[in-house]
Write a protein that holds these residues in place. Sequence first.
Motif, PDB file in Angstrom:
ATOM      1  N   PHE A  61      21.842 -17.071 146.804  1.00 51.93           N
ATOM      2  CA  PHE A  61      21.608 -18.367 146.162  1.00 51.93           C
ATOM      3  C   PHE A  61      21.982 -19.558 147.038  1.00 51.93           C
ATOM      4  O   PHE A  61      21.666 -20.697 146.706  1.00 51.93           O
ATOM      5  CB  PHE A  61      22.336 -18.434 144.818  1.00 51.93           C
ATOM      6  N   GLY A  62      22.690 -19.334 148.138  1.00 48.57           N
ATOM      7  CA  GLY A  62      22.980 -20.406 149.079  1.00 48.57           C
ATOM      8  C   GLY A  62      24.201 -21.250 148.742  1.00 48.57           C
ATOM      9  O   GLY A  62      24.422 -22.285 149.378  1.00 48.57           O
ATOM     10  N   PHE A  63      24.998 -20.838 147.789  1.00 46.00           N
ATOM     11  CA  PHE A  63      26.245 -21.547 147.484  1.00 46.00           C
ATOM     12  C   PHE A  63      27.247 -20.553 146.910  1.00 46.00           C
ATOM     13  O   PHE A  63      26.868 -19.494 146.396  1.00 46.00           O
ATOM     14  CB  PHE A  63      26.020 -22.720 146.518  1.00 46.00           C
ATOM     15  N   GLU A  64      28.511 -20.908 147.026  1.00 45.15           N
ATOM     16  CA  GLU A  64      29.572 -20.035 146.523  1.00 45.15           C
ATOM     17  C   GLU A  64      29.529 -19.972 145.002  1.00 45.15           C
ATOM     18  O   GLU A  64      29.359 -20.996 144.332  1.00 45.15           O
ATOM     19  CB  GLU A  64      30.939 -20.558 146.972  1.00 45.15           C
ATOM     20  N   ILE A  65      29.664 -18.774 144.460  1.00 45.58           N
ATOM     21  CA  ILE A  65      29.706 -18.575 143.009  1.00 45.58           C
ATOM     22  C   ILE A  65      30.968 -17.775 142.691  1.00 45.58           C
ATOM     23  O   ILE A  65      30.967 -16.553 142.769  1.00 45.58           O
ATOM     24  CB  ILE A  65      28.442 -17.853 142.494  1.00 45.58           C
ATOM     25  N   PRO A  66      32.045 -18.501 142.353  1.00 43.33           N
ATOM     26  CA  PRO A  66      33.264 -17.776 141.981  1.00 43.33           C
ATOM     27  C   PRO A  66      32.986 -16.831 140.812  1.00 43.33           C
ATOM     28  O   PRO A  66      32.311 -17.193 139.852  1.00 43.33           O
ATOM     29  CB  PRO A  66      34.231 -18.883 141.574  1.00 43.33           C
ATOM     30  N   THR A  67      33.520 -15.624 140.927  1.00 41.42           N
ATOM     31  CA  THR A  67      33.261 -14.575 139.949  1.00 41.42           C
ATOM     32  C   THR A  67      34.585 -14.006 139.461  1.00 41.42           C
ATOM     33  O   THR A  67      35.444 -13.660 140.259  1.00 41.42           O
ATOM     34  CB  THR A  67      32.416 -13.455 140.589  1.00 41.42           C
ATOM     35  N   ILE A  68      34.729 -13.951 138.152  1.00 37.74           N
ATOM     36  CA  ILE A  68      35.899 -13.349 137.525  1.00 37.74           C
ATOM     37  C   ILE A  68      35.417 -12.066 136.857  1.00 37.74           C
ATOM     38  O   ILE A  68      34.409 -12.064 136.153  1.00 37.74           O
ATOM     39  CB  ILE A  68      36.524 -14.293 136.481  1.00 37.74           C
ATOM     40  N   LEU A  69      36.138 -10.993 137.072  1.00 37.63           N
ATOM     41  CA  LEU A  69      35.692  -9.683 136.606  1.00 37.63           C
ATOM     42  C   LEU A  69      36.672  -9.114 135.581  1.00 37.63           C
ATOM     43  O   LEU A  69      37.885  -9.225 135.732  1.00 37.63           O
ATOM     44  CB  LEU A  69      35.607  -8.744 137.809  1.00 37.63           C
ATOM     45  N   ARG A  70      36.107  -8.520 134.542  1.00 40.97           N
ATOM     46  CA  ARG A  70      36.881  -7.792 133.547  1.00 40.97           C
ATOM     47  C   ARG A  70      36.135  -6.498 133.228  1.00 40.97           C
ATOM     48  O   ARG A  70      34.902  -6.464 133.282  1.00 40.97           O
ATOM     49  CB  ARG A  70      37.018  -8.580 132.234  1.00 40.97           C
TER      50      ARG A  70
END
Length: 182
Positions: free
Chosen positions: A71-80
């Motif tokens: 996507f060309g940008f950072e996407i912070p991801t939180i996982l559960r």
Amino acid sequence: MTTDQIHIAFLRAVNVGSRKVEMARLREVLTGLGLGSVRTYIASGNAFFTSADSDPERLVALIERALEDAFGFEIPTILRTADQLRAELAAAPFGKTPPAADERFSMLYGSAPLTGTDLPVRSPKGDWEVLGTHGGTAFVRWRLLGGRPVNPAPVIEKMFGVRATGRFFHTSQKILAAAEKN
């Protein structure tokens, strides 16, 4: 033999401003990583998948790198995992009483356990209050100002030294139900 777990990825700040992430493309990217049974829920960045890999840090790093490439940008991801989210929902201090007309109940998902702060914590304006935590999740009551909630995620990140993203409590319940559907 390892059993695949259901994982829920909460993506931060997608489909706001110029940060467009089409859910079909998101599913393609996650499937391309070898994750199983990939699905999404509403366009605010919620994805479900199965994986035998139980190392959340490794999974998050893999997902974030692939999303930035795609996507060309950072996407912070939180996982559960589904089990973790179920426990967090059960620990929520909101009770069965629905929020008042001028408030919302929210869960802010952090990237690590939330420790080191005495709770409850209320903002100086009184527009939000952290009622408690469970593991890496903060339970927040928002007060609407001018009909709109104020996002406490940046303050939560600073307070606890984590990355965070939030979902309304009722939305979190729906996310878990959708993730557990076959």
